[in-house]
Design a protein around this motif. Structure first.
Motif, mmCIF file in Angstrom:
data_model
loop_
_atom_site.group_PDB
_atom_site.id
_atom_site.type_symbol
_atom_site.label_atom_id
_atom_site.label_comp_id
_atom_site.label_asym_id
_atom_site.label_seq_id
_atom_site.Cartn_x
_atom_site.Cartn_y
_atom_site.Cartn_z
ATOM 1 N N PHE A 123 -11.107 65.622 84.018
ATOM 2 C CA PHE A 123 -12.624 64.607 83.916
ATOM 3 C C PHE A 123 -13.968 65.596 83.342
ATOM 4 C CE2 PHE A 123 -16.144 61.249 84.090
ATOM 5 C CZ PHE A 123 -15.848 60.917 83.350
ATOM 6 N N TYR A 124 -14.329 66.292 84.826
ATOM 7 C CA TYR A 124 -15.347 67.096 85.091
ATOM 8 C C TYR A 124 -15.680 67.711 83.289
ATOM 9 C CZ TYR A 124 -18.869 69.809 86.776
ATOM 10 O OH TYR A 124 -19.654 70.960 87.191
ATOM 11 N N ALA A 125 -14.826 68.624 83.382
ATOM 12 C CA ALA A 125 -14.336 69.423 82.449
ATOM 13 C C ALA A 125 -15.134 68.686 80.941
ATOM 14 C CB ALA A 125 -14.120 69.670 82.004
ATOM 15 N N ALA A 126 -14.720 67.802 80.962
ATOM 16 C CA ALA A 126 -14.964 66.980 79.938
ATOM 17 C C ALA A 126 -16.875 66.454 79.072
ATOM 18 C CB ALA A 126 -13.921 65.995 79.097
ATOM 19 N N ALA A 127 -17.250 65.812 80.300
ATOM 20 C CA ALA A 127 -18.121 65.036 80.450
ATOM 21 C C ALA A 127 -19.337 66.143 80.579
ATOM 22 C CB ALA A 127 -18.583 64.153 82.168
ATOM 23 N N ALA A 128 -18.892 67.705 80.872
ATOM 24 C CA ALA A 128 -20.102 68.669 80.766
ATOM 25 C C ALA A 128 -20.193 68.852 79.594
ATOM 26 C CB ALA A 128 -19.682 70.080 82.544
ATOM 27 N N ASP A 129 -18.756 69.039 78.832
ATOM 28 C CA ASP A 129 -19.285 68.866 76.864
ATOM 29 C C ASP A 129 -19.844 68.462 76.934
ATOM 30 O OD1 ASP A 129 -17.859 72.412 77.971
ATOM 31 O OD2 ASP A 129 -15.518 71.501 77.470
ATOM 32 N N CYS A 130 -19.037 67.811 76.887
ATOM 33 C CA CYS A 130 -19.934 66.005 75.323
ATOM 34 C C CYS A 130 -21.380 66.295 76.181
ATOM 35 C CB CYS A 130 -19.354 65.074 76.363
ATOM 36 S SG CYS A 130 -17.660 64.742 75.507
ATOM 37 N N VAL A 131 -21.893 66.411 77.481
ATOM 38 C CA VAL A 131 -23.336 65.992 77.798
ATOM 39 C C VAL A 131 -23.733 67.299 77.130
ATOM 40 C CG1 VAL A 131 -25.103 66.097 79.612
ATOM 41 C CG2 VAL A 131 -22.863 64.262 79.766
ATOM 42 N N PHE A 132 -23.759 68.476 77.267
ATOM 43 C CA PHE A 132 -24.154 69.198 76.516
ATOM 44 C C PHE A 132 -23.653 69.414 75.376
ATOM 45 C CE2 PHE A 132 -23.331 73.800 75.098
ATOM 46 C CZ PHE A 132 -25.079 74.595 74.995
ATOM 47 N N MET A 133 -22.998 69.555 74.381
ATOM 48 C CA MET A 133 -22.868 68.905 72.833
ATOM 49 C C MET A 133 -24.350 68.680 72.790
ATOM 50 S SD MET A 133 -21.410 71.871 71.851
ATOM 51 C CE MET A 133 -20.300 71.465 70.156
ATOM 52 N N GLY A 134 -23.513 67.116 73.247
ATOM 53 C CA GLY A 134 -24.989 66.378 72.571
ATOM 54 C C GLY A 134 -26.009 66.260 73.040
ATOM 55 N N GLY A 135 -26.798 66.809 74.182
ATOM 56 C CA GLY A 135 -28.158 67.372 74.828
ATOM 57 C C GLY A 135 -28.597 68.147 73.413
ATOM 58 N N ILE A 136 -27.635 68.969 73.426
ATOM 59 C CA ILE A 136 -28.597 70.204 72.183
ATOM 60 C C ILE A 136 -28.972 69.115 70.999
ATOM 61 C CG2 ILE A 136 -28.052 72.108 70.283
ATOM 62 C CD1 ILE A 136 -25.970 73.210 72.286
ATOM 63 N N GLY A 137 -28.492 68.727 70.111
ATOM 64 C CA GLY A 137 -27.837 68.011 69.051
ATOM 65 C C GLY A 137 -29.887 67.416 69.428
ATOM 66 N N LEU A 138 -29.945 66.579 70.901
ATOM 67 C CA LEU A 138 -30.381 65.243 70.759
ATOM 68 C C LEU A 138 -32.292 65.671 71.361
ATOM 69 C CD1 LEU A 138 -30.895 62.067 71.144
ATOM 70 C CD2 LEU A 138 -31.112 62.780 73.775
#
Length: 208
Positions: A123-138
């Motif tokens: 869950f930690y790895a998935a959350a980190a990936d998602c926050v990072f990718m979403g952060g780049i786009g945002l």
């Protein structure tokens, strides 16, 4: 005050987040048609996280500023006498909640499919990936104000990660968990949080 916050969250859900949640749910439902999701060990689950679930962050986090382009929603927000930054933080928290629920449900479905893995680590790895990718786009969305291009940037980073790998991206390599290490995910998570915060500040500075 809480009632106002609830109305903002309700409006965001109805006019913005719901449609993106549906797309994210469909992505999860389609997973068995694209890859195996039963009787997996953690290295295989890690590949699903790094190569597939990562897109949930792109779908749910990047549209944070999208409602601001709708005049009716802007007028409704103004009538609540709450700062636009507060409204955006409420939207962000709502999107993060939806993202967390989807990740938890997806990982629970893998567990039900006799997959063996450490729940918290994945869950930690998935959350980190998602926050990072979403952060780049945002972050790019906050600067260029073009959501189509904002979606393209994370996909470009994904392609670079697949091609260049750790050699060029170092601690920010997207596929580190599938390579056997969860350590570098802390850099992705921190960078993602920083980029999201920077995006909020940029939009606040622009008053748009």
């Amino acid at each position: 005050m809480l009632e106002r916050y609830y109305e903002i969250a309700k409006t965001n859900w109805k006019h913005n987040l719901l449609s993106h949640c549906i797309i994210a749910v469909l992505l999860c439902i389609l997973a068995p048609l694209i890859m195996g999701v039963k009787n997996l060990e953690e290295p295989q689950v890690a590949k699903i996280i790094d190569f597939y679930l990562v897109f949930l962050g792109v779908i749910l986090l990047i549209p944070l500023f999208l409602p601001d382009t709708n005049k009716d929603i802007r007028d409704l927000t103004a009538s609540k006498k709450i700062s636009i930054t507060t409204v955006r933080i409420i939207r962000l928290l709502e999107a993060v909640l939806c993202l967390s629920i989807l990740l938890l449900l997806f990982l629970s479905a893998l567990k039900m499919g006799n997959c063996e893995f450490h729940y918290g680590r994945c869950f930690y790895a998935a959350a980190a990936d998602c926050v990072f990718m979403g952060g780049i786009g945002l972050l790019f969305y906050s600067v260029i104000d073009n959501i189509a291009l904002a979606y393209m940037i994370p996909f470009l980073y994904y392609i670079i990660s697949m091609g260049g790998g750790k050699k060029y991206l170092g601690k920010f390599w997207l596929m580190s968990f599938s390579a056997g290490s969860v350590e570098d995910k802390k850099y992705l998570l921190a960078a993602g949080v920083f980029m999201i915060a920077a995006a909020l500040v940029i939009r606040w500075k622009r008053r748009a």
